[in-house]
Design a protein around this motif. Structure first.
Motif, PDB file in Angstrom:
ATOM      1  N   ASN A 148       0.582  -0.846   0.107  1.00 13.82           N
ATOM      2  CA  ASN A 148      -0.172   0.141   0.091  1.00 13.82           C
ATOM      3  C   ASN A 148       1.062   1.483   0.405  1.00 13.82           C
ATOM      4  N   HIS A 149       2.126   1.133   0.889  1.00 14.59           N
ATOM      5  CA  HIS A 149       2.905   2.363   1.020  1.00 14.59           C
ATOM      6  C   HIS A 149       3.673   2.489  -0.522  1.00 14.59           C
ATOM      7  N   LEU A 150       3.758   1.283  -0.966  1.00 12.96           N
ATOM      8  CA  LEU A 150       4.445   2.081  -2.072  1.00 12.96           C
ATOM      9  C   LEU A 150       3.840   2.438  -3.634  1.00 12.96           C
ATOM     10  N   VAL A 151       2.307   1.698  -4.005  1.00  9.49           N
ATOM     11  CA  VAL A 151       1.562   2.107  -4.175  1.00  9.49           C
ATOM     12  C   VAL A 151       1.055   3.895  -4.917  1.00  9.49           C
ATOM     13  N   ASP A 152       0.683   3.988  -3.069  1.00 11.41           N
ATOM     14  CA  ASP A 152       0.708   5.203  -2.338  1.00 11.41           C
ATOM     15  C   ASP A 152       2.250   5.789  -3.684  1.00 11.41           C
ATOM     16  N   ALA A 153       3.735   6.248  -3.052  1.00  8.87           N
ATOM     17  CA  ALA A 153       4.220   6.483  -3.765  1.00  8.87           C
ATOM     18  C   ALA A 153       4.144   6.444  -4.910  1.00  8.87           C
ATOM     19  N   SER A 154       3.983   5.759  -5.936  1.00  6.84           N
ATOM     20  CA  SER A 154       4.304   5.691  -7.002  1.00  6.84           C
ATOM     21  C   SER A 154       3.489   7.016  -8.069  1.00  6.84           C
ATOM     22  N   ARG A 155       2.197   7.442  -6.982  1.00  6.47           N
ATOM     23  CA  ARG A 155       1.668   8.338  -7.865  1.00  6.47           C
ATOM     24  C   ARG A 155       2.539   9.498  -7.369  1.00  6.47           C
ATOM     25  N   GLU A 156       3.853  10.119  -7.529  1.00  2.00           N
ATOM     26  CA  GLU A 156       4.948  10.556  -7.665  1.00  2.00           C
ATOM     27  C   GLU A 156       5.883  10.023  -8.229  1.00  2.00           C
ATOM     28  N   ALA A 157       6.014   9.095  -8.946  1.00  2.00           N
ATOM     29  CA  ALA A 157       7.452   8.235  -9.140  1.00  2.00           C
ATOM     30  C   ALA A 157       7.781   8.334 -10.404  1.00  2.00           C
ATOM     31  N   SER A 158       8.928   8.549 -10.693  1.00  2.00           N
ATOM     32  CA  SER A 158       9.118   8.659 -12.101  1.00  2.00           C
ATOM     33  C   SER A 158       9.017   6.477 -11.919  1.00  2.00           C
ATOM     34  N   LEU A 159       9.491   5.965 -11.741  1.00  2.00           N
ATOM     35  CA  LEU A 159       9.963   4.763 -11.709  1.00  2.00           C
ATOM     36  C   LEU A 159       9.749   4.463 -10.557  1.00  2.00           C
ATOM     37  N   VAL A 160       9.641   2.732  -9.963  1.00  3.54           N
ATOM     38  CA  VAL A 160       8.859   2.145  -8.872  1.00  3.54           C
ATOM     39  C   VAL A 160       9.324   0.746  -8.548  1.00  3.54           C
ATOM     40  N   VAL A 161      11.172   0.391  -7.936  1.00  3.05           N
ATOM     41  CA  VAL A 161      11.469  -1.012  -8.334  1.00  3.05           C
ATOM     42  C   VAL A 161      11.321  -1.585  -7.339  1.00  3.05           C
ATOM     43  N   VAL A 162      10.852  -2.571  -7.068  1.00  6.19           N
ATOM     44  CA  VAL A 162      10.850  -3.752  -6.050  1.00  6.19           C
ATOM     45  C   VAL A 162      11.430  -4.847  -6.696  1.00  6.19           C
ATOM     46  N   GLY A 163      11.464  -6.200  -5.711  1.00  9.57           N
ATOM     47  CA  GLY A 163      12.589  -6.879  -6.232  1.00  9.57           C
ATOM     48  C   GLY A 163      11.254  -8.717  -6.552  1.00  9.57           C
ATOM     49  N   ARG A 164      11.986  -9.696  -6.396  1.00 11.33           N
ATOM     50  CA  ARG A 164      11.061 -10.992  -6.958  1.00 11.33           C
ATOM     51  C   ARG A 164      12.362 -11.679  -6.446  1.00 11.33           C
ATOM     52  N   ARG A 165      12.286 -12.479  -5.677  1.00 17.24           N
ATOM     53  CA  ARG A 165      12.798 -13.471  -5.306  1.00 17.24           C
ATOM     54  C   ARG A 165      13.012 -15.120  -6.250  1.00 17.24           C
ATOM     55  N   THR A 179       5.287  -7.173  -4.024  1.00 18.20           N
ATOM     56  CA  THR A 179       5.320  -7.006  -6.087  1.00 18.20           C
ATOM     57  C   THR A 179       3.564  -7.197  -6.531  1.00 18.20           C
ATOM     58  N   HIS A 180       3.248  -8.273  -6.016  1.00 20.80           N
ATOM     59  CA  HIS A 180       2.093  -8.304  -6.908  1.00 20.80           C
ATOM     60  C   HIS A 180       1.004  -7.387  -6.494  1.00 20.80           C
ATOM     61  N   ALA A 181       0.989  -5.859  -5.407  1.00 21.48           N
ATOM     62  CA  ALA A 181       0.233  -5.665  -5.411  1.00 21.48           C
ATOM     63  C   ALA A 181       0.928  -4.360  -6.128  1.00 21.48           C
ATOM     64  N   VAL A 182       2.128  -4.531  -6.184  1.00 20.34           N
ATOM     65  CA  VAL A 182       2.190  -3.308  -6.773  1.00 20.34           C
ATOM     66  C   VAL A 182       1.950  -3.704  -8.459  1.00 20.34           C
ATOM     67  N   LEU A 183       2.434  -3.960  -8.867  1.00 24.20           N
ATOM     68  CA  LEU A 183       2.386  -4.697 -10.328  1.00 24.20           C
ATOM     69  C   LEU A 183       0.999  -4.142 -10.911  1.00 24.20           C
ATOM     70  N   HIS A 184       0.401  -4.094  -9.713  1.00 26.71           N
ATOM     71  CA  HIS A 184      -1.317  -3.892 -10.220  1.00 26.71           C
ATOM     72  C   HIS A 184      -1.591  -2.935 -10.472  1.00 26.71           C
ATOM     73  N   HIS A 185      -1.012  -2.361  -9.107  1.00 27.19           N
ATOM     74  CA  HIS A 185      -2.069  -0.816  -9.120  1.00 27.19           C
ATOM     75  C   HIS A 185      -0.822   0.597  -9.475  1.00 27.19           C
ATOM     76  N   SER A 186       0.507   0.060  -9.313  1.00 24.37           N
ATOM     77  CA  SER A 186       1.086   1.062  -9.628  1.00 24.37           C
ATOM     78  C   SER A 186       0.513   2.094 -10.211  1.00 24.37           C
ATOM     79  N   ILE A 187       0.643   3.018 -10.461  1.00 22.83           N
ATOM     80  CA  ILE A 187       0.682   4.555 -11.430  1.00 22.83           C
ATOM     81  C   ILE A 187       2.029   4.897 -12.628  1.00 22.83           C
ATOM     82  N   ALA A 188       3.171   4.636 -11.202  1.00 21.69           N
ATOM     83  CA  ALA A 188       4.598   4.534 -12.278  1.00 21.69           C
ATOM     84  C   ALA A 188       4.801   3.649 -13.227  1.00 21.69           C
ATOM     85  N   PRO A 189       6.116   3.610 -13.973  1.00 22.20           N
ATOM     86  CA  PRO A 189       6.458   2.198 -14.512  1.00 22.20           C
ATOM     87  C   PRO A 189       6.693   1.781 -13.188  1.00 22.20           C
ATOM     88  N   VAL A 190       6.902  -0.093 -13.469  1.00 24.61           N
ATOM     89  CA  VAL A 190       7.237  -0.586 -12.735  1.00 24.61           C
ATOM     90  C   VAL A 190       8.549  -1.223 -13.552  1.00 24.61           C
TER      91      VAL A 190
END
Length: 301
Positions: free
Chosen positions: A253-270, A284-295
């Protein structure tokens, strides 16, 4: 062998946006751009019926990538652009193309009326199994979208880049993920916003509503752990302005909120090589589906 920035192209608006984003990133990286078009053969019983004429097939397999490449060369003079024609299951072929790429860029349809992505089965499969970074880009993602707004409220390529946002787990911080995020910020000449979400162990949770001192103590510990993880990276990249955000609550949730003012959101996957089981974590699944910025999804061991 020189790695490339590779973009999957199928003629859709989403894939054209991905190709444009990939061209800009290739320019920042100083690498060639490879546009990959995958033609999935029609099953034999259907192939015997005249569903697609030769002209239509030629359009999708030759004309679409050729015209996309020509347009990118015009908009990005000096960029080395090549085309790859592949035949097979799209997810399998794109995974093969990713092995020789610095990163793979795919398009993702924007949710109608709602900010964020709608990630299809091919995109999810590639993200879940690729061992190179994969970037998902919304349809109609323009160059200016990564930049701050100008005085009249319009993003412009003449204004600075928005921050790069990275989600960080202090319990198992991965160096590849952190290095990717810092490098992305350096290329854009922007700051790095590090987002860490935390939840207390279950045996603490019941007391948080009434024990504010306990909550504050946990928050200080989490902030201290985050600062400790980032300290050597701050020394390694002294010119990158870093902001640290350690907040109570769900990290996704915090990352999705931050994506509104981001140029790029970076997350990891094991990386998980077993066939069964989840290959994309819940954050990562939540960010992939709800980010405003490229992921950008960075796989790591």
């Amino acid at each position: 062998m020189v790695r490339t920035v590779t973009a999957g192209l199928d003629g859709s608006r989403e894939s054209r946006a991905a190709a444009e984003w990939a061209a800009r990133e290739a320019g920042l990286l100083g690498l060639p751009l490879r546009l990959v078009h995958v033609w999935e053969p029609v099953p034999e019983p259907i192939a015997q019926a005249p569903l697609l004429g030769a002209e239509t097939q030629q359009h999708w397999t030759e004309r679409v990538p050729r015209e996309a490449a020509e347009g990118i060369r015009l908009r990005h003079p000096g960029l080395d652009v090549s085309i790859g024609q592949l035949s097979g299951r799209p997810a399998d072929e794109l995974l093969g193309a990713a092995k020789d790429a610095e990163l793979l860029v795919l398009g993702s349809r924007g949710l109608s009326g709602i900010g964020g992505f709608m990630v299809g089965s091919v995109g999810l499969s590639v993200v879940a199994h690729a061992e190179r970074p994969v970037v998902l880009v919304r349809a109609d993602q323009q160059a200016a979208d990564e930049h701050e707004t100008d005085p009249v409220g319009i993003p412009s390529a003449a204004t600075p880049f928005r921050p790069v946002v990275v989600g960080l787990d202090t319990d198992s911080p991965d160096e590849e993920l952190i290095a990717f995020a810092f490098a992305a910020a350096v290329r854009r000449g922007t700051c790095l916003r590090v987002v860490h979400g935390w939840n207390p162990p279950p045996y603490y949770a019941y007391g948080l509503a009434v024990d504010l001192e306990l909550h504050d103590a946990l928050a200080r510990r989490e902030s201290s752990d985050l600062a400790e993880v980032l300290a050597p990276w701050r020394r390694k990249f002294p010119d990158v302005e870093v902001t640290e955000e350690s907040s109570y609550g769900t990290p996704g949730n915090h990352l999705v909120d931050a994506s509104r003012e981001a140029s790029l959101v970076v997350v990891g996957r094991r990386i998980r090589r077993r066939t069964l089981g989840a290959h994309i974590g819940p954050v990562t699944h939540a960010v992939l589906h709800h980010s405003i910025a490229p992921v950008a999804v960075v796989p790591h061991n």
